[in-house]
Design a protein around this motif. Sequence first.
Motif, short mmCIF file in Angstrom:
data_model
loop_
_atom_site.label_atom_id
_atom_site.label_comp_id
_atom_site.label_asym_id
_atom_site.label_seq_id
_atom_site.Cartn_x
_atom_site.Cartn_y
_atom_site.Cartn_z
N ARG A 1 1.12 -1.06 -0.31
CA ARG A 1 0.28 -0.34 -0.15
C ARG A 1 0.55 1.26 -0.07
NH1 ARG A 1 -5.14 -0.97 0.38
NH2 ARG A 1 -5.28 1.19 1.01
N LEU A 2 2.01 1.51 -1.35
CA LEU A 2 2.62 2.77 -1.32
C LEU A 2 1.70 3.25 -2.56
CD1 LEU A 2 6.12 0.42 -0.11
CD2 LEU A 2 4.89 2.44 1.07
N GLU A 3 2.53 4.01 -2.85
CA GLU A 3 2.20 5.04 -4.17
C GLU A 3 3.55 4.20 -5.17
OE1 GLU A 3 2.77 9.01 -3.85
OE2 GLU A 3 4.99 9.52 -3.21
N ALA A 4 2.65 4.61 -6.05
CA ALA A 4 3.50 3.83 -7.57
C ALA A 4 5.04 4.31 -7.94
CB ALA A 4 2.71 4.15 -8.64
N GLY A 5 5.35 3.84 -7.99
CA GLY A 5 6.65 4.29 -8.32
C GLY A 5 8.33 3.01 -7.47
N GLN A 6 9.45 3.63 -8.19
CA GLN A 6 10.38 2.67 -7.30
C GLN A 6 10.92 2.67 -6.39
OE1 GLN A 6 10.78 4.79 -10.67
NE2 GLN A 6 9.34 3.29 -11.50
N TYR A 7 11.21 1.14 -5.81
CA TYR A 7 11.86 1.36 -4.17
C TYR A 7 12.44 0.40 -4.17
CZ TYR A 7 7.19 2.96 -2.97
OH TYR A 7 6.19 4.40 -3.27
N SER A 8 14.03 0.41 -3.18
CA SER A 8 15.16 -0.37 -3.34
C SER A 8 14.73 -1.56 -1.51
CB SER A 8 15.99 0.59 -3.36
OG SER A 8 16.45 1.08 -2.85
N LEU A 9 15.34 -2.62 -1.79
CA LEU A 9 15.51 -2.69 -0.23
C LEU A 9 16.58 -3.43 0.05
CD1 LEU A 9 12.99 -4.26 -2.67
CD2 LEU A 9 12.06 -5.18 -0.42
N ARG A 10 17.27 -4.04 0.96
CA ARG A 10 18.02 -4.21 2.02
C ARG A 10 17.40 -5.26 3.10
NH1 ARG A 10 22.38 -0.38 4.52
NH2 ARG A 10 20.70 0.31 5.75
N VAL A 11 18.40 -5.84 3.38
CA VAL A 11 18.28 -6.84 4.22
C VAL A 11 19.69 -7.38 5.11
CG1 VAL A 11 18.04 -9.70 4.75
CG2 VAL A 11 16.22 -8.40 2.46
N GLY A 12 18.73 -7.63 6.24
CA GLY A 12 19.93 -7.36 7.50
C GLY A 12 19.77 -8.92 8.02
N PHE A 13 21.22 -8.74 8.62
CA PHE A 13 21.20 -10.41 9.46
C PHE A 13 21.42 -10.19 10.81
CE2 PHE A 13 22.60 -15.33 10.11
CZ PHE A 13 21.23 -15.51 10.31
N SER A 14 20.97 -10.15 12.25
CA SER A 14 21.95 -10.34 12.90
C SER A 14 20.90 -10.81 14.41
CB SER A 14 21.41 -8.51 13.25
OG SER A 14 20.19 -8.44 13.73
N SER A 15 22.20 -10.88 15.22
CA SER A 15 22.45 -11.31 16.58
C SER A 15 21.57 -9.64 17.93
CB SER A 15 23.39 -12.07 16.89
OG SER A 15 22.65 -12.86 17.61
N GLU A 16 20.39 -10.80 18.67
CA GLU A 16 20.39 -9.66 19.62
C GLU A 16 21.19 -9.43 20.61
OE1 GLU A 16 16.45 -10.41 21.04
OE2 GLU A 16 15.69 -8.76 18.50
N SER A 17 21.52 -8.18 21.25
CA SER A 17 22.44 -8.01 22.04
C SER A 17 21.81 -8.56 23.34
CB SER A 17 22.82 -6.75 22.18
OG SER A 17 23.95 -6.55 23.38
N LEU A 18 22.28 -8.75 24.35
CA LEU A 18 21.41 -8.82 25.85
C LEU A 18 21.78 -8.32 26.32
CD1 LEU A 18 23.39 -12.49 26.68
CD2 LEU A 18 21.41 -11.95 26.09
N VAL A 19 22.46 -6.90 26.17
CA VAL A 19 22.96 -5.64 27.27
C VAL A 19 21.70 -4.27 25.83
CG1 VAL A 19 24.31 -6.27 28.09
CG2 VAL A 19 24.81 -5.15 26.25
#
Length: 421
Positions: free
Chosen positions: A361-379
Amino acid sequence: MSTAVISVRGISKCYPIFDSARSRVLHALWPKYERGVRQHWALRNIDFEVQQGESVAIIGRNGGGKSTLLEILTGTLQPTTGTVSVHGRVSALLELGSGFNPEYTGRDNVLLNGLLLGLSREEILARFSEIEEFAEIGDAIDRPVKSYSSGMMMRLAFSVQVLCDPDILIVDEALSVGDFFFQQKCFNRLREMREKGLTLLFVSHDMGTVRDLCQKAVYLRHGEQVYAGETQGAIRRYFAEGGEPREVPPPVQPPNPEAVFPQLPPDTAWSRPVAAGKPLFAVRILDSNGCDTVAVHLGDTIRVRIYFQGGEEVERLRLVLAVKNRYDQIVNSTSSRRLGFMQIVSTERDWSAFDFEMDLRLEAGQYSLRVGFSSESLVSNRGVELDTTDWFGPLEVRWDYENESAPFLGMFGLPVRGSLA
């Protein structure tokens, strides 16, 4: 028999750079004098052909040599080595306002440009009303061009070039200026001309437009021809560059030699060889039918499927997906943990896959994407980033606002409800 209308053979362009005025003068008087003279190669060994009726894009990052190549093709610049052959009447929209005399009125500039394109005065006058109507600048046609805005300048320049029936049209980013609806009008005219046999050479940083308009592409990087062929292959290399040229790492053996990784289609949105220390290895964008896609309609549901290698800390890993618009603004960011998935790693194999499902549900146009992979910190809430993709895409969201009623207007379609009070 070849129908090539543009033939580029071994084109290179070198500019001398002088450390001082003295070295410039001595080099001019004695060309063999090289002290204080350095060479900058804007182009090296460019080689391709454009057939009659083809639409070919020239793409690459800033400084890639695109404008230099177009100047050579139009004859305003001579190559250092190599040959260029161009057959047919050429119209070129290069630097905005080039070819216009700022002191002349728009009407006078139309006549001047028509004559430069090889038309007679009578032919220009016969087409003048059509040019004036297409440009839509009203009474400004009789004002000096120096009083025009950049959008008005582009309207008039484009109208002159396309309505003078060129055999070859060269466009260098000129259509990025002007309002959205006039741009639509221009692209519609280009498609009509292409169907009638126009040969188009198009330069743009808008990969959605390149994909939609051009059948083939030439990809330049730092003056060198990296690729010439199908448009999609050039676009994939353009986005893989990520702003700076880098070597593609050679495939390495997965950590477990017996691991069987999925066979992915060649048109994945992002991928790289499976490697130790780099958990992410592929991302696919799937439509509602499960097919890989790069273009969907506004409101459609897509799945962003992420393939990654497992990790030791099974319960603390998360994936993050960010979406950015063409103006470099983050329009959405979410994570597997935010969606309630405490565990995303498969314990049955050496690789895992996770789907983000989104209603666009975004207006018409071009979009780029990025994926991140992380480990949650305990602090802290930030976590420790283990791997990330480049920005990849573009994913094009389409809608015909003129002929179809949109489910919402604006940048986003918020969940709005109504009732009688």
